[in-house]
Design an enzyme around this catalytic site. Structure first.
Site, PDB file in Angstrom:
ATOM      1  N   VAL A  11       0.908  -1.108   0.137  1.00 14.94           N
ATOM      2  CA  VAL A  11      -0.627  -0.055  -0.071  1.00 14.94           C
ATOM      3  C   VAL A  11       0.783   1.752   0.361  1.00 14.94           C
ATOM      4  CG1 VAL A  11      -1.384   1.274   1.472  1.00 14.94           C
ATOM      5  CG2 VAL A  11      -1.962  -0.586   0.815  1.00 14.94           C
ATOM      6  N   GLU A 149      -7.507   2.732   1.769  1.00 21.56           N
ATOM      7  CA  GLU A 149      -7.128   2.182   0.949  1.00 21.56           C
ATOM      8  C   GLU A 149      -8.153   1.110   0.260  1.00 21.56           C
ATOM      9  OE1 GLU A 149      -5.097   4.097  -1.222  1.00 21.56           O
ATOM     10  OE2 GLU A 149      -5.737   2.395  -2.487  1.00 21.56           O
ATOM     11  N   LEU A 151      -7.173  -0.030  -2.954  1.00 22.73           N
ATOM     12  CA  LEU A 151      -6.308  -0.949  -3.992  1.00 22.73           C
ATOM     13  C   LEU A 151      -6.333  -2.876  -3.725  1.00 22.73           C
ATOM     14  CD1 LEU A 151      -3.968  -1.987  -3.315  1.00 22.73           C
ATOM     15  CD2 LEU A 151      -2.834   0.104  -3.146  1.00 22.73           C
ATOM     16  N   GLU A 153      -4.380  -6.238  -4.985  1.00 21.91           N
ATOM     17  CA  GLU A 153      -2.625  -6.187  -5.444  1.00 21.91           C
ATOM     18  C   GLU A 153      -3.444  -7.152  -6.798  1.00 21.91           C
ATOM     19  OE1 GLU A 153      -0.713  -8.842  -2.917  1.00 21.91           O
ATOM     20  OE2 GLU A 153      -1.380  -7.180  -1.223  1.00 21.91           O
ATOM     21  N   ILE A 251     -18.291 -13.045  -8.738  1.00 21.64           N
ATOM     22  CA  ILE A 251     -18.933 -14.102  -8.128  1.00 21.64           C
ATOM     23  C   ILE A 251     -18.475 -15.318  -8.981  1.00 21.64           C
ATOM     24  CG2 ILE A 251     -21.254 -13.175  -6.674  1.00 21.64           C
ATOM     25  CD1 ILE A 251     -22.803 -13.395  -9.988  1.00 21.64           C
ATOM     26  N   GLY A 258      -8.168 -15.843   0.428  1.00 22.45           N
ATOM     27  CA  GLY A 258      -6.784 -15.996   0.933  1.00 22.45           C
ATOM     28  C   GLY A 258      -5.979 -14.164   0.489  1.00 22.45           C
ATOM     29  N   CYS A 261      -5.890  -9.162   3.321  1.00 17.75           N
ATOM     30  CA  CYS A 261      -6.553  -8.700   3.671  1.00 17.75           C
ATOM     31  C   CYS A 261      -8.306  -9.177   3.787  1.00 17.75           C
ATOM     32  CB  CYS A 261      -7.326  -7.927   2.594  1.00 17.75           C
ATOM     33  SG  CYS A 261      -5.775  -6.583   2.848  1.00 17.75           S
ATOM     34  N   LYS A 264      -8.146 -11.670   7.122  1.00 16.68           N
ATOM     35  CA  LYS A 264      -7.665 -10.699   8.614  1.00 16.68           C
ATOM     36  C   LYS A 264      -8.614  -9.698   8.715  1.00 16.68           C
ATOM     37  CE  LYS A 264      -4.414  -6.715   7.429  1.00 16.68           C
ATOM     38  NZ  LYS A 264      -5.874  -6.592   7.919  1.00 16.68           N
ATOM     39  N   ARG A 328       0.165 -15.078   1.356  1.00 15.39           N
ATOM     40  CA  ARG A 328      -0.246 -14.743   2.644  1.00 15.39           C
ATOM     41  C   ARG A 328      -1.360 -14.808   2.284  1.00 15.39           C
ATOM     42  NH1 ARG A 328       1.259  -8.247   3.684  1.00 15.39           N
ATOM     43  NH2 ARG A 328       1.397  -7.627   1.957  1.00 15.39           N
TER      44      ARG A 328
END
Ligand SMILES: NC(=O)c1ccc[n+]([C@@H]2O[C@H](COP(=O)([O-])OP(=O)(O)OC[C@H]3O[C@@H](n4cnc5c(N)ncnc54)[C@H](O)[C@@H]3O)[C@@H](O)[C@H]2O)c1
Length: 434
Positions: A11, A149, A151, A153, A251, A258, A261, A264, A328
């Site tokens: 970010v 933010e 955005l 990845e 959809i 995964g 973001c 978590k 991640r």
């Protein structure tokens, strides 16, 4: 404007570079010396399309600077963005330690009034905490603005340059005006800058990610039902997507969400409810997702039996989604660990995430240099990430390299009837087996 961005991850680096690209002088700060010394030379330490070119261009134009010296950055900037990590903490809560530590470090070296902007995803109330921490340390005026933010990845530069909306939370009108001016070049097509209170701004990021994760778990649950009753989730998806109240985006059935973001942030949103608001829907979203990550191995066991000893599986795609090397909370990690526990060998290939994969699996799996190389002697091919290059492969070569022509596709890349015609045993998500 003179800006500082603290934290040069996905970010912070994208934000800093894009602000420089629109003419501002930007100093990016990180505590990671290795990262900064790579960035000073124009090398981006992770894969994000288009970013490295932009970093180099702005370094050359001398609008973008990288340093580990926070004091210098604070002295030279009027607006300071905080873009450090907010990893999952205890009980699923977002850990804001890095954010508050950064705020405190900034206030210690401030030599005049500053505007502090939180870009990190933080629980509601964090802007207030930042203000308290800072005003306890510095006599200089501090305005705190929440600027979540959005955005993605893989398309981060484009998303930052052309955001659907910019959210500014805060009540300092001078700071808000300055930020509106800063963002003006990014919303020239008329997309709105939404000004609100900090709680609503902070909440909007969690609500947005919660909705997106819900869409994914919803279609994944529907795909399970489709398989059971003999329907095709591809057809069903088209029908529901044409309803304008629903829309066609996000959809697509798969192997679960995964990344750094969604998992978590969903857990943090649940934790924000504490015991009073128990968030049953988001808990179910997470539960569906945990199960979905195991779907491919269930299909493997359905075909080969529960003992996978001596079997070898080729895996295409390791990053949590295409166009990134980020692994991640990637579904591939769950799938591969499960295969290894079952006694199988894994030969993996990803266009960008091989270095990340090596950090996770070490020598527990084999790494192929090319996609076809991963297939050699394997009992089946598992597709986990829908990189473009996997969409139209040479099926003849796949058949030649595999020990048996079995493809287990977690992204529904191929037509089941066509696969059957070519002699494959083909499993996908929410559709009849080939
Ligand atoms: N990655 C995404 O797609 C995305 C999208 C929207 C929002 N966010 C949020 O933005 C925040 C950052 O995410 P990210 O993916 O860029 O994280 P990241 O882990 O890639 O980067 C964080 C950076 O902050 C640095 N850092 C930590 N403490 C520091 C300190 N005290 N001073 C200077 N630098 C410090 C780290 O070294 C690291 O380089 C998180 O809150 C995340 O939830 C991420």
């Amino acid at each position: 404007m003179n800006l500082a961005v603290i934290g040069t991850g996905y970010v912070g680096l994208v934000a800093g570079t894009c602000f420089a690209e629109s003419g501002n002088d930007v100093i990016c700060v990180d505590i990671d010396k290795t990262k900064i010394s790579a960035l000073v030379k124009g090398r981006v330490p992770f894969y994000e399309p288009g970013l490295e070119e932009l970093v180099r261009k702005n370094l050359e134009e001398q609008r973008l600077f990288f340093t580990t010296d926070l004091e210098e950055a604070v002295h030279k900037s009027t607006i300071i963005f905080i873009a450090v990590g907010t990893p999952q903490g205890e009980d699923g809560k977002a850990n804001t330690e890095q954010v508050l530590k950064t705020a405190k470090s900034i206030s210690r070296v401030m030599n005049g009034a500053r505007t502090i902007v939180t870009k990190s995803t933080v629980p509601v109330g964090t802007a207030g905490e930042i203000r308290r921490v800072m005003t306890a340390t510095t006599p200089h005026p501090v305005a705190v603005i929440s600027n979540p933010e959005f955005l993605k990845e893989g398309a981060a530069v484009e998303d930052f340059m052309k955001p659907d909306r910019v959210v500014l939370g805060g009540d300092d009108s001078q700071a808000i005006e300055m930020l509106k001016e800063l963002y003006e070049p990014f919303v020239r097509t008329g997309n709105p800058i939404l000004v609100m209170d900090t709680a609503s701004a902070e909440m909007s990021k969690y609500a947005s990610n919660a909705m997106l994760a819900t869409k994914i778990s919803f279609i994944n649950e529907v795909s399970g039902l489709c398989e059971k009753v003999g329907a095709d989730v591809g057809q069903v998806r088209r029908v529901i997507g044409l309803d304008r109240r629903i829309g066609p985006h996000f959809i697509f059935p798969g192997v679960g969400y995964g990344g750094s973001c969604f998992p978590k942030d969903i857990r943090a949103a649940i934790a924000m409810g504490d015991e009073e608001i128990t968030m049953p829907l988001l808990r179910a979203v997470e539960q569906v997702n945990d199960h979905q990550k195991l779907i491919l191995v269930e299909k493997v066991r359905g075909h080969f039996g529960s003992d996978l000893t001596g079997r070898t599986f080729a895996v295409w795609g390791l990053s949590f989604k295409p166009r990134t090397d980020d692994m991640r909370e990637a579904p591939s990690v769950v799938v591969i660990e499960d295969l290894l526990i079952g006694g199988a060998r894994v030969q993996a290939y990803d266009p960008e995430a091989m270095a990340e994969a090596k950090k996770i699996f070490g020598d527990r799996i084999r790494y192929a240099n090319r996609n076809y190389e991963a297939l050699q002697g394997a009992d089946a091919l598992l597709i986990i990430t829908d990189w473009n290059e996997f969409r139209r492969p040479n099926f003849q070569r796949i058949k030649e390299f595999l020990k048996s022509p079995v493809v287990i596709d977690g992204r529904n890349l191929y037509d089941p009837a066509e696969m059957r015609r070519m002699g494959f045993t083909y499993y996908s998500i929410g559709r009849k087996n080939g």
